[in-house]
Write a protein that holds these residues in place. Structure first.
Motif, PDB file in Angstrom:
ATOM      1  N   ARG A 150       0.759  -1.131   0.067  1.00  0.00           N
ATOM      2  CA  ARG A 150       0.148   0.025   0.067  1.00  0.00           C
ATOM      3  C   ARG A 150       0.808   1.117  -0.038  1.00  0.00           C
ATOM      4  NH1 ARG A 150      -5.699   0.521   2.507  1.00  0.00           N
ATOM      5  NH2 ARG A 150      -5.892  -1.043   0.554  1.00  0.00           N
ATOM      6  N   ALA A 151       1.940   1.273   0.695  1.00  0.00           N
ATOM      7  CA  ALA A 151       2.816   2.529   0.745  1.00  0.00           C
ATOM      8  C   ALA A 151       3.464   2.663  -0.483  1.00  0.00           C
ATOM      9  CB  ALA A 151       4.018   2.288   1.904  1.00  0.00           C
ATOM     10  N   ALA A 152       3.804   1.626  -1.159  1.00  0.00           N
ATOM     11  CA  ALA A 152       4.451   1.625  -2.795  1.00  0.00           C
ATOM     12  C   ALA A 152       3.453   1.930  -3.629  1.00  0.00           C
ATOM     13  CB  ALA A 152       5.252   0.390  -2.878  1.00  0.00           C
ATOM     14  N   GLY A 153       2.026   1.954  -3.604  1.00  0.00           N
ATOM     15  CA  GLY A 153       0.970   2.147  -4.582  1.00  0.00           C
ATOM     16  C   GLY A 153       1.015   1.064  -5.239  1.00  0.00           C
ATOM     17  N   ILE A 154       0.993  -0.225  -4.760  1.00  0.00           N
ATOM     18  CA  ILE A 154       0.787  -1.551  -5.374  1.00  0.00           C
ATOM     19  C   ILE A 154      -0.385  -2.181  -4.982  1.00  0.00           C
ATOM     20  CG2 ILE A 154       1.675  -3.911  -5.871  1.00  0.00           C
ATOM     21  CD1 ILE A 154       4.502  -2.839  -5.304  1.00  0.00           C
ATOM     22  N   LYS A 155      -1.371  -2.484  -5.939  1.00  0.00           N
ATOM     23  CA  LYS A 155      -2.766  -2.912  -5.798  1.00  0.00           C
ATOM     24  C   LYS A 155      -2.554  -4.441  -5.263  1.00  0.00           C
ATOM     25  CE  LYS A 155      -5.590   0.278  -6.862  1.00  0.00           C
ATOM     26  NZ  LYS A 155      -6.361   0.907  -5.809  1.00  0.00           N
ATOM     27  N   THR A 156      -3.354  -4.961  -4.303  1.00  0.00           N
ATOM     28  CA  THR A 156      -3.229  -6.118  -3.568  1.00  0.00           C
ATOM     29  C   THR A 156      -4.442  -7.100  -3.869  1.00  0.00           C
ATOM     30  OG1 THR A 156      -3.668  -5.524  -1.521  1.00  0.00           O
ATOM     31  CG2 THR A 156      -1.277  -5.442  -2.069  1.00  0.00           C
ATOM     32  N   ALA A 157      -4.327  -8.492  -3.901  1.00  0.00           N
ATOM     33  CA  ALA A 157      -5.381  -9.404  -3.786  1.00  0.00           C
ATOM     34  C   ALA A 157      -4.851 -10.470  -2.697  1.00  0.00           C
ATOM     35  CB  ALA A 157      -5.751  -9.784  -5.178  1.00  0.00           C
ATOM     36  N   VAL A 158      -5.778 -10.935  -2.069  1.00  0.00           N
ATOM     37  CA  VAL A 158      -5.624 -12.229  -1.228  1.00  0.00           C
ATOM     38  C   VAL A 158      -6.372 -13.364  -1.885  1.00  0.00           C
ATOM     39  CG1 VAL A 158      -5.649 -13.168   1.118  1.00  0.00           C
ATOM     40  CG2 VAL A 158      -4.721 -10.882   0.632  1.00  0.00           C
ATOM     41  N   GLU A 159      -6.055 -14.480  -1.991  1.00  0.00           N
ATOM     42  CA  GLU A 159      -6.854 -15.544  -2.288  1.00  0.00           C
ATOM     43  C   GLU A 159      -6.660 -16.523  -0.891  1.00  0.00           C
ATOM     44  OE1 GLU A 159      -6.237 -16.390  -7.028  1.00  0.00           O
ATOM     45  OE2 GLU A 159      -4.826 -17.427  -5.467  1.00  0.00           O
ATOM     46  N   LYS A 167      -9.290 -12.637  13.974  1.00  0.00           N
ATOM     47  CA  LYS A 167      -8.342 -11.600  14.197  1.00  0.00           C
ATOM     48  C   LYS A 167      -7.429 -11.144  13.012  1.00  0.00           C
ATOM     49  CE  LYS A 167      -5.311  -9.340  17.479  1.00  0.00           C
ATOM     50  NZ  LYS A 167      -4.427  -9.031  16.550  1.00  0.00           N
ATOM     51  N   ILE A 168      -6.805 -12.359  12.563  1.00  0.00           N
ATOM     52  CA  ILE A 168      -6.021 -11.909  11.343  1.00  0.00           C
ATOM     53  C   ILE A 168      -6.608 -11.379  10.253  1.00  0.00           C
ATOM     54  CG2 ILE A 168      -4.472 -12.983   9.577  1.00  0.00           C
ATOM     55  CD1 ILE A 168      -3.098 -12.762  12.360  1.00  0.00           C
ATOM     56  N   LEU A 169      -7.764 -11.946   9.943  1.00  0.00           N
ATOM     57  CA  LEU A 169      -8.785 -11.592   8.924  1.00  0.00           C
ATOM     58  C   LEU A 169      -9.061 -10.225   9.314  1.00  0.00           C
ATOM     59  CD1 LEU A 169     -10.509 -12.425   6.258  1.00  0.00           C
ATOM     60  CD2 LEU A 169     -12.211 -12.800   7.940  1.00  0.00           C
ATOM     61  N   ALA A 170      -9.484  -9.905  10.390  1.00  0.00           N
ATOM     62  CA  ALA A 170      -9.752  -8.499  10.736  1.00  0.00           C
ATOM     63  C   ALA A 170      -8.604  -7.471  10.395  1.00  0.00           C
ATOM     64  CB  ALA A 170     -10.270  -8.306  12.027  1.00  0.00           C
ATOM     65  N   ASP A 171      -7.475  -7.956  10.558  1.00  0.00           N
ATOM     66  CA  ASP A 171      -6.375  -7.030  10.452  1.00  0.00           C
ATOM     67  C   ASP A 171      -5.904  -6.770   8.735  1.00  0.00           C
ATOM     68  OD1 ASP A 171      -5.968  -6.571  12.960  1.00  0.00           O
ATOM     69  OD2 ASP A 171      -4.486  -8.463  13.066  1.00  0.00           O
ATOM     70  N   ILE A 172      -6.108  -7.980   8.089  1.00  0.00           N
ATOM     71  CA  ILE A 172      -5.769  -7.794   6.585  1.00  0.00           C
ATOM     72  C   ILE A 172      -6.755  -6.955   5.848  1.00  0.00           C
ATOM     73  CG2 ILE A 172      -4.357  -9.546   7.160  1.00  0.00           C
ATOM     74  CD1 ILE A 172      -6.902 -10.317   4.503  1.00  0.00           C
ATOM     75  N   LEU A 173      -7.962  -7.139   6.064  1.00  0.00           N
ATOM     76  CA  LEU A 173      -9.399  -6.595   5.310  1.00  0.00           C
ATOM     77  C   LEU A 173      -9.180  -5.292   4.951  1.00  0.00           C
ATOM     78  CD1 LEU A 173     -12.469  -8.401   6.167  1.00  0.00           C
ATOM     79  CD2 LEU A 173     -11.209  -8.916   4.201  1.00  0.00           C
ATOM     80  N   PRO A 174      -8.853  -4.499   6.004  1.00  0.00           N
ATOM     81  CA  PRO A 174      -8.707  -2.941   5.542  1.00  0.00           C
ATOM     82  C   PRO A 174      -7.402  -2.758   4.428  1.00  0.00           C
ATOM     83  CG  PRO A 174      -9.030  -3.269   7.850  1.00  0.00           C
ATOM     84  CD  PRO A 174      -8.466  -4.585   7.331  1.00  0.00           C
ATOM     85  N   LEU A 175      -6.523  -3.566   4.408  1.00  0.00           N
ATOM     86  CA  LEU A 175      -5.492  -3.589   3.857  1.00  0.00           C
ATOM     87  C   LEU A 175      -5.470  -3.911   2.222  1.00  0.00           C
ATOM     88  CD1 LEU A 175      -2.853  -4.171   6.491  1.00  0.00           C
ATOM     89  CD2 LEU A 175      -3.497  -1.868   5.748  1.00  0.00           C
ATOM     90  N   THR A 176      -6.509  -4.791   2.236  1.00  0.00           N
ATOM     91  CA  THR A 176      -6.577  -5.704   0.794  1.00  0.00           C
ATOM     92  C   THR A 176      -7.575  -4.947  -0.294  1.00  0.00           C
ATOM     93  OG1 THR A 176      -6.027  -7.500   2.041  1.00  0.00           O
ATOM     94  CG2 THR A 176      -7.018  -7.949  -0.133  1.00  0.00           C
ATOM     95  N   ASP A 177      -7.074  -4.752  -1.407  1.00  0.00           N
ATOM     96  CA  ASP A 177      -8.089  -4.368  -2.325  1.00  0.00           C
ATOM     97  C   ASP A 177      -8.971  -5.365  -2.990  1.00  0.00           C
ATOM     98  OD1 ASP A 177      -6.641  -1.551  -2.660  1.00  0.00           O
ATOM     99  OD2 ASP A 177      -4.893  -2.862  -3.262  1.00  0.00           O
ATOM    100  N   GLU A 178      -8.533  -6.530  -3.083  1.00  0.00           N
ATOM    101  CA  GLU A 178      -9.503  -7.675  -3.693  1.00  0.00           C
ATOM    102  C   GLU A 178      -9.516  -8.836  -2.863  1.00  0.00           C
ATOM    103  OE1 GLU A 178     -11.005  -7.837  -6.840  1.00  0.00           O
ATOM    104  OE2 GLU A 178     -10.305  -6.099  -7.541  1.00  0.00           O
TER     105      GLU A 178
END
Length: 299
Positions: A150-159, A167-178
């Protein structure tokens, strides 16, 4: 340990999200789906593997091996996968690279350098996809990488198959574009039989994703003959999704009949045996079932 265990980095991927992508495959998964497409990514530890196409049949490995490490079976070399230590000297001794590790440790910084090698291709709607295995099992490192992207402006997706700590899911959801979320089977008894685990946590996590994910969400069901590919299962999944987000894209993935070839590397048996892909007419019939049960966007 501030490292990520990765079993593959696939560059110029076009099926793991929009645009041209780099897909990073995290090692380790808490499920044991009988048809797993990436059996080399199941165990959360490094294993030595023997690659037949590289082997010179020089016998160096057999001479240098410790007792119980290797066994010659005709023209093939069998690796003792229960032994996860003391492989460095043997791997270094192999002149052709036929003996090697099935994965590699990266610090987040090292992995970001690998990702950024492809940054020029991300300008046209692409980015990086974190897959597995189950990337949420290495959740702290995944979060760190998502923040760096995100800091580098690179779009992300998580499969993800969502069999992970909420708790891990709650942490990563706001940081994931897809988010691409697997939903394999609605019936809990059948889910436990074909994946080795209950689907209760998956259902709870999926409900959170459908309601709270800030980025785009796609739900996927792999259509495995004799396991997940039934109209009853598709109808039940569609009914569940409709309760939370009827407009969510729902993708039915045709059976991948190339997966069994990977099982030679792991020494595991491919339980589904010989299966055929579904015809387009059969796949469309499954899509119609999903639409008839309330979903608006079925792929």
């Amino acid at each position: 340990m501030n490292q990520v265990l990765v079993f593959d980095i696939k560059r110029f991927a076009v099926h793991d999200g929009p645009g041209i992508r780099t897909t990073v495959f995290f090692k380790g998964c808490g499920m044991r789906c009988r048809w797993c497409q990436n059996p080399e990514g199941l165990e959360p530890v490094r294993h030595a593997v023997w690659l037949e196409h590289r082997c010179l049949h020089c016998g160096t490995c057999l001479k240098e091996a410790l007792p119980g490490q290797l066994e010659q079976c005709g023209e093939r070399i069998r690796v003792n996968r229960t032994d996860t230590e003391n492989w460095d000297p043997l791997i270094h001794a192999c002149p052709s690279g036929a003996l090697c590790y099935d994965s590699r440790y990266y610090t987040p910084e090292e992995l970001m350098r690998e990702i950024r090698k492809d940054e020029v291709f991300f300008r046209y709607g692409g980015g990086v996809t974190f897959s597995g295995g189950e990337p949420l099992l290495q959740g702290e490192r995944l979060k760190e990488l998502l923040e760096m992207c995100r800091a580098a402006g690179i779009k992300t997706a998580v499969e993800t198959a969502l069999y992970a700590d909420p708790k891990i899911l709650a942490d990563i959801l706001p940081l994931t574009d897809e988010v691409f979320a697997d939903f394999k089977c609605r019936d809990e008894t059948l889910h436990r039989k074909i994946t080795g685990v209950s689907n209760r946590r998956i259902l709870e996590n999926l409900a959170v994703v459908l309601q709270k994910a800030e980025g785009n969400v796609t739900v996927r069901t792999p259509m495995i003959p004799g396991y997940t590919a039934s109209h009853e299962n598709v109808a039940a999944i569609a009914s569940f999704l409709r309760m939370y987000r009827p407009e969510v894209p729902y993708e039915l993935l045709n059976y991948n009949d190339l997966a069994p070839a990977k099982y030679k590397l792991t020494g595991m048996a491919y339980e589904p045996g010989t299966r055929k892909r579904f015809s387009e007419e059969e796949m469309e019939a499954f899509r119609i079932t999903a639409r008839e049960n309330g979903l608006q966007t079925v792929i």
